[in-house]
Design an enzyme around this catalytic site. Sequence first.
Site, short mmCIF file in Angstrom:
data_model
loop_
_atom_site.label_atom_id
_atom_site.label_comp_id
_atom_site.label_asym_id
_atom_site.label_seq_id
_atom_site.Cartn_x
_atom_site.Cartn_y
_atom_site.Cartn_z
N ASN A 11 0.88 -1.18 0.00
CA ASN A 11 0.00 0.00 0.00
C ASN A 11 0.91 1.22 0.00
OD1 ASN A 11 -1.77 2.06 0.46
ND2 ASN A 11 -2.35 1.42 2.53
N TRP A 12 0.98 1.86 -1.14
CA TRP A 12 1.93 2.97 -1.29
C TRP A 12 1.50 4.25 -0.59
CZ3 TRP A 12 3.87 2.98 -7.08
CH2 TRP A 12 4.85 1.98 -7.21
N HIS A 97 -9.52 1.38 4.96
CA HIS A 97 -8.22 1.56 5.63
C HIS A 97 -8.40 2.55 6.78
CE1 HIS A 97 -4.10 2.61 6.46
NE2 HIS A 97 -3.76 1.49 5.83
N GLU A 167 -5.34 -4.71 10.50
CA GLU A 167 -4.31 -3.70 10.69
C GLU A 167 -4.59 -2.90 11.97
OE1 GLU A 167 -2.35 -2.68 6.60
OE2 GLU A 167 -3.84 -1.19 7.13
N SER A 215 3.54 -2.14 10.23
CA SER A 215 4.99 -2.20 10.44
C SER A 215 5.60 -3.55 10.07
CB SER A 215 5.33 -1.84 11.89
OG SER A 215 4.75 -0.60 12.22
N GLY A 236 2.92 -1.25 4.26
CA GLY A 236 2.93 0.19 3.99
C GLY A 236 4.31 0.68 3.61
P1 13P Z 1 3.10 0.38 7.65
O1 13P Z 1 3.60 -0.92 7.05
O2 13P Z 1 3.83 1.56 7.16
O3 13P Z 1 2.97 0.29 9.13
O4 13P Z 1 1.59 0.57 7.08
C1 13P Z 1 0.69 -0.45 7.24
C2 13P Z 1 -0.52 -0.09 6.49
O5 13P Z 1 -1.26 0.78 6.90
C3 13P Z 1 -0.77 -0.79 5.22
O6 13P Z 1 -2.03 -0.53 4.72
#
Ligand code: 13P
Length: 254
Positions: A11-12, A97, A167, A215, A236
């Site tokens: 997810n960019w 999200h 998440e 993370s 992310g």
């Molecule tokens: P991170 O991997 O940066 O914590 O983000 C997770 C996320 O929200 C993916 O949709």
Amino acid sequence: MAKHKRIVIGNWKMYIDSPAVAMDVVRHVNRKTAGSKIEIGFAVPFVLLPTMANALKNSKIMLGAQKLSAHGGGAHTGEISAGMLKAVGASFVIVGHSERRENETDAMIAEELLRASEAKLRVVLCVGEKNRDESGAHFEFIAAQLKSALAAFPKISAARSLIIAYEPIWAIGKQADAAMKPAELREMEIFIRKKLTEILGRENAMKVPVLYGGSVEEGNAQSLIEGGDVAGFLVGHASASAATFLPIIQVCEK
Ligand code: 13P
């Protein structure tokens, strides 16, 4: 536990502005994963979709968007519909999200799921609690999110096209060591599957992959996929460069 093909989706968010940089990342990942046995995808900003669709022609890598409109079309300035996403080559979309839920209600999320399903887009439905305490209230919170999002969702579409991404908000955007612990993830995966079984029926629920996001980095991917018993990850920050995304994909290939 249901055995799904593993799935890793990047997810960019708003990490990449430049089409040239985006092309670079996607082409690099595409080259290195040509013989992959797992499903790999990128959820990119709307404006990058046409360029990415072009770069991924003849590739197995899935292309998706990070949100969509709850409306099917018409007078909605600035909105992007499921049909528009499909028309530019997206095959999936992230819905609900946590960074979107700040501005979207549960009712909107349920509508967005329906629009995606009508357009035959796969859906990555995100659920996750803000924080946790001893009371275990986070389980009921997740149950309520699943129930309201899926109440009107056609069960048969769920079996075909739904992916859940758990998440927890408290674990997003940190370093690997602040993320979810594998044992806690396993417990939540079992809980989510139980709730999906209640909502969709066992046969449909078993076909829905459950991913983890929050993370995920090279350092914790192995322990989370093995100990957490999830089908893969929604990644992310580590998906915004091939150097940090590829090692996570490689862990999931094993
Ligand atoms: P991170 O991997 O940066 O914590 O983000 C997770 C996320 O929200 C993916 O949709």
